[in-house]
Design an enzyme around this catalytic site. Structure first.
Site, short mmCIF file in Angstrom:
data_model
loop_
_atom_site.label_atom_id
_atom_site.label_comp_id
_atom_site.label_asym_id
_atom_site.label_seq_id
_atom_site.Cartn_x
_atom_site.Cartn_y
_atom_site.Cartn_z
N ASP A 91 -31.05 -2.26 31.90
CA ASP A 91 -31.76 -2.21 31.19
C ASP A 91 -31.39 -2.96 29.35
OD1 ASP A 91 -29.01 -1.07 30.71
OD2 ASP A 91 -29.41 1.18 30.03
N GLU A 112 -30.58 -0.03 25.04
CA GLU A 112 -31.34 -0.09 26.37
C GLU A 112 -32.66 1.06 27.04
OE1 GLU A 112 -28.15 1.11 24.61
OE2 GLU A 112 -26.71 -1.01 26.02
N HIS A 153 -18.18 2.22 25.78
CA HIS A 153 -18.67 0.97 24.88
C HIS A 153 -20.01 0.97 24.34
CE1 HIS A 153 -21.75 -0.10 28.02
NE2 HIS A 153 -20.98 0.97 29.25
N HIS A 173 -13.39 -2.27 27.02
CA HIS A 173 -14.28 -2.75 26.68
C HIS A 173 -13.84 -4.17 26.15
CE1 HIS A 173 -17.97 -5.18 26.37
NE2 HIS A 173 -18.63 -4.02 27.44
N ARG A 229 -23.15 1.41 22.44
CA ARG A 229 -23.80 0.92 20.70
C ARG A 229 -23.63 1.91 19.88
NH1 ARG A 229 -23.92 -4.48 22.36
NH2 ARG A 229 -24.27 -5.76 20.85
N GLU A 232 -33.72 -0.90 39.36
CA GLU A 232 -33.70 -0.37 38.64
C GLU A 232 -33.91 -0.05 37.16
OE1 GLU A 232 -29.43 0.54 35.76
OE2 GLU A 232 -28.96 1.36 37.26
C1 UD1 Z 1 -23.49 -4.71 27.23
C2 UD1 Z 1 -24.76 -4.14 27.50
C3 UD1 Z 1 -24.61 -2.85 27.54
C4 UD1 Z 1 -24.80 -2.93 28.88
C5 UD1 Z 1 -22.92 -3.24 28.52
C6 UD1 Z 1 -22.04 -3.48 29.25
C7 UD1 Z 1 -27.03 -4.48 25.17
C8 UD1 Z 1 -27.38 -4.65 24.04
N1 UD1 Z 1 -26.13 -4.74 25.95
O1 UD1 Z 1 -23.33 -4.12 25.37
O2 UD1 Z 1 -26.39 -2.04 27.42
O3 UD1 Z 1 -24.02 -1.11 29.16
O4 UD1 Z 1 -22.32 -4.72 28.12
O5 UD1 Z 1 -20.86 -3.11 29.39
O6 UD1 Z 1 -27.47 -5.64 26.47
N2 UD1 Z 1 -17.02 -9.17 24.54
C9 UD1 Z 1 -16.01 -10.32 26.08
N3 UD1 Z 1 -16.13 -11.04 26.35
C10 UD1 Z 1 -16.92 -10.29 27.62
C11 UD1 Z 1 -17.46 -9.19 27.66
C12 UD1 Z 1 -18.09 -8.56 26.31
O7 UD1 Z 1 -15.41 -10.56 24.61
O8 UD1 Z 1 -17.22 -10.72 28.99
C13 UD1 Z 1 -16.90 -9.13 23.99
C14 UD1 Z 1 -17.22 -9.99 22.96
O9 UD1 Z 1 -17.03 -9.95 21.32
C15 UD1 Z 1 -18.53 -9.75 22.55
C16 UD1 Z 1 -19.00 -7.81 22.28
O10 UD1 Z 1 -18.15 -7.61 23.66
O11 UD1 Z 1 -19.88 -9.93 21.29
C17 UD1 Z 1 -20.17 -7.41 22.81
O12 UD1 Z 1 -21.08 -8.03 24.02
P1 UD1 Z 1 -22.66 -7.37 24.55
O13 UD1 Z 1 -22.88 -8.05 25.26
O14 UD1 Z 1 -22.81 -7.55 23.12
O15 UD1 Z 1 -22.06 -6.16 23.98
P2 UD1 Z 1 -21.93 -4.64 25.09
O16 UD1 Z 1 -21.75 -3.65 24.35
O17 UD1 Z 1 -21.09 -5.36 25.88
N1 UDP Z 2 -15.87 -1.22 35.70
C1 UDP Z 2 -15.01 -2.34 35.75
N2 UDP Z 2 -13.97 -2.39 35.19
C2 UDP Z 2 -14.18 -1.52 34.23
C3 UDP Z 2 -14.63 -0.34 33.92
C4 UDP Z 2 -15.49 -0.63 34.82
O1 UDP Z 2 -15.58 -2.89 37.28
O2 UDP Z 2 -12.83 -2.40 34.09
C5 UDP Z 2 -17.13 -0.97 37.05
C6 UDP Z 2 -17.66 0.32 36.93
O3 UDP Z 2 -16.84 0.49 38.24
C7 UDP Z 2 -19.28 0.14 36.88
C8 UDP Z 2 -19.88 -1.12 35.64
O4 UDP Z 2 -18.52 -1.35 35.42
O5 UDP Z 2 -19.77 -0.45 38.62
C9 UDP Z 2 -19.82 -0.53 34.50
O6 UDP Z 2 -20.03 -1.42 32.97
P1 UDP Z 2 -20.48 -0.83 31.90
O7 UDP Z 2 -18.99 1.10 31.39
O8 UDP Z 2 -19.78 -1.46 31.42
O9 UDP Z 2 -21.22 -0.62 31.54
P2 UDP Z 2 -22.94 0.23 31.64
O10 UDP Z 2 -22.54 0.40 33.41
O11 UDP Z 2 -22.49 1.06 31.13
O12 UDP Z 2 -24.03 -0.37 31.64
#
Ligand code: UD1
Ligand code: UDP
Length: 395
Positions: free
Chosen positions: A97, A133, A235, A268, A237, A119
């Site tokens: 999603d 999502e 994490h 996160h 939004r 999924e």
């Molecule tokens: C995203 C997904 C969410 C998912 C989550 C899993 C969207 C809109 N959101 O949210 O559905 O549940 O990932 O974790 O698709 N950042 C880093 N390094 C990384 C990852 C993130 O620095 O490896 C920081 C960056 O500043 C980035 C911010 O996190 O801009 C947000 O990342 P983003 O993918 O937009 O949103 P998530 O909250 O991670």
């Molecule tokens: N996870 C990980 N390291 C972490 C936290 C989570 O590998 O420090 C794994 C967790 O086991 C799960 C996935 O990341 O499989 C979940 O990711 P996240 O919570 O970022 O996204 P969501 O599932 O909410 O989309």
């Protein structure tokens, strides 16, 4: 030969797509497997790619600090056009999603390439929760040709939305495939066996990595002082701002009141998460704020925890298999199966609700044991095999 292009961008998509990528590669006489990462996440994505030995064929490298939904949407859409045109896939596979998943589906539709959705069918039917999502996944369903629903419940949602029955397959969730691979590896390493990993030196390096990334857990003095480990992630939004402050204030109150507890929180990397978490929770002696963990060390920590507080989707699916009670700090969930199995509880994002439910689980042994039953509502670890079998027959 059919050309399958798998597109993903974030940590959870990578974890859930890795088993499909690796299974497709086993059938190289039928499929050419092509991987494109958007790198909507960077470090958190790369951690997963390395654990599952995946080298992308294309990397859009789009992530920027504090990106917004417009940034992700436009960069992914523009970036994928060239990839689709060059790779000429017969099918584009997406997962879940995220905005990467939705936009990859949209791009494939623009070029009239069929879409497979792993999924599919999870719903809250609340437009803004989870945001974005819920709508990403719903819109993606309207663009999808092959719907891989993890459970009967998700299938029933698709049927209600008039998706043709012959286009839906219940496969289980591929996250259980990933989880089982890691759990098997860890078990074989514990017994110093070599059946799964092969090389002894590799076994040692895995163990070192788990220990290095869980140094807090392996500190025996701390473990004696604080015997119950609460693992936390968050994490979403829709919780930014007030919701996150409530969550952090609740964790602070629990840590202050319960010295028998240690709270371990891999934070996160999103700055909207880092800011309140560090401002409210830094410097409390039994709260340990750590970097996001690699998948293997994280599963190790889940296994060792007493209970889990999270808003994550993937963790709600993994924890029941490990027999770990989960309190979900959200107001809705698109994953009711864990709740029905009695091992997951939705507690919202209000401070007092989080505190009350956590204390109850810490103090009420009967409730704790009831919620610690292991359950497998999300699959048996063979979802990727089923998906690849289906692709073999439909393509
Ligand atoms: C995203 C997904 C969410 C998912 C989550 C899993 C969207 C809109 N959101 O949210 O559905 O549940 O990932 O974790 O698709 N950042 C880093 N390094 C990384 C990852 C993130 O620095 O490896 C920081 C960056 O500043 C980035 C911010 O996190 O801009 C947000 O990342 P983003 O993918 O937009 O949103 P998530 O909250 O991670
Ligand atoms: N996870 C990980 N390291 C972490 C936290 C989570 O590998 O420090 C794994 C967790 O086991 C799960 C996935 O990341 O499989 C979940 O990711 P996240 O919570 O970022 O996204 P969501 O599932 O909410 O989309």
């Amino acid at each position: 030969m059919k050309r399958i292009l798998l597109v993903f961008g974030t940590r959870p998509e990578a974890i859930k797509m890795a088993p499909v990528v690796n299974k497709l590669k086993e059938y190289s006489e039928h499929f050419t497997t092509i991987v494109c990462v958007t790198a909507q996440h960077r470090e958190m994505l790369d951690q997963v790619l390395s654990i599952f030995n995946i080298t992308p064929d294309y990397d859009l490298n789009i992530m920027q600090n504090n990106q917004n939904l417009f940034d992700i949407t436009t960069k992914v859409l523009n970036g994928l056009k060239g990839v689709f045109e060059e790779a000429k896939p017969d099918l584009v596979m997406v997962q879940g999603d995220t905005t990467t998943a939705f936009v990859a589906g949209l791009g494939a539709f623009y070029l009239k390439i069929p879409v497979g959705h792993v999924e599919a069918g999870l719903r809250t039917y609340d437009k803004y929760s989870p945001f974005p999502e819920e709508k990403n996944r719903h819109l993606l369903s309207t663009l999808t040709d092959y719907h891989f629903a993890p459970t009967e419940w998700s299938k029933s949602n698709l049927i209600k939305e008039n998706v043709p029955l012959e286009r839906i397959w219940v496969t289980g969730n591929t996250v259980i495939d990933a989880l089982m691979t890691v759990v098997r590896r860890q078990k074989s390493e514990d017994s110093q066996g070599s059946e799964v990993r092969g090389q002894k030196s590799e076994v040692r390096s895995q163990k070192t990595r788990v220990k290095a990334q869980n140094s807090v857990f392996f500190n025996s003095k701390l473990r004696t002082q604080h015997s119950k480990l609460i693992l936390v992630t968050g994490h979403r939004r829709e919780s930014f701002g007030e919701g996150f402050e409530n969550i952090c204030q609740a964790l602070k109150a629990i840590a202050r009141e319960r010295k028998d507890v240690m709270i371990v929180y891999p934070v996160h990397l999103n700055p909207n998460v880092q800011r309140p978490v560090k401002a409210i929770l830094k410097g409390i002696d039994n709260v340990f704020l750590i970097e996001p963990l690699e998948y293997e060390p994280f599963i190790f920590l889940m296994n060792e925890s007493y209970l889990i507080l999270t808003d994550s989707g993937g963790i709600q699916e993994e924890a029941p298999s490990l027999g770990k009670p989960v309190l979900v700090m959200r107001n809705t969930t698109e994953r009711p199966e864990g709740i029905e199995a009695g091992v997951v509880k939705l507690v919202g994002t209000e401070k007092e609700d989080i505190i009350r439910n956590t204390m109850e689980l810490l103090d009420n042994q009967m409730l704790y044991e009831k919620m610690s039953q292991s359950a497998n509502p999300y699959g048996d670890g063979r979802a990727s095999e089923k998906i690849v079998d289906i692709l073999s027959s439909v393509l």
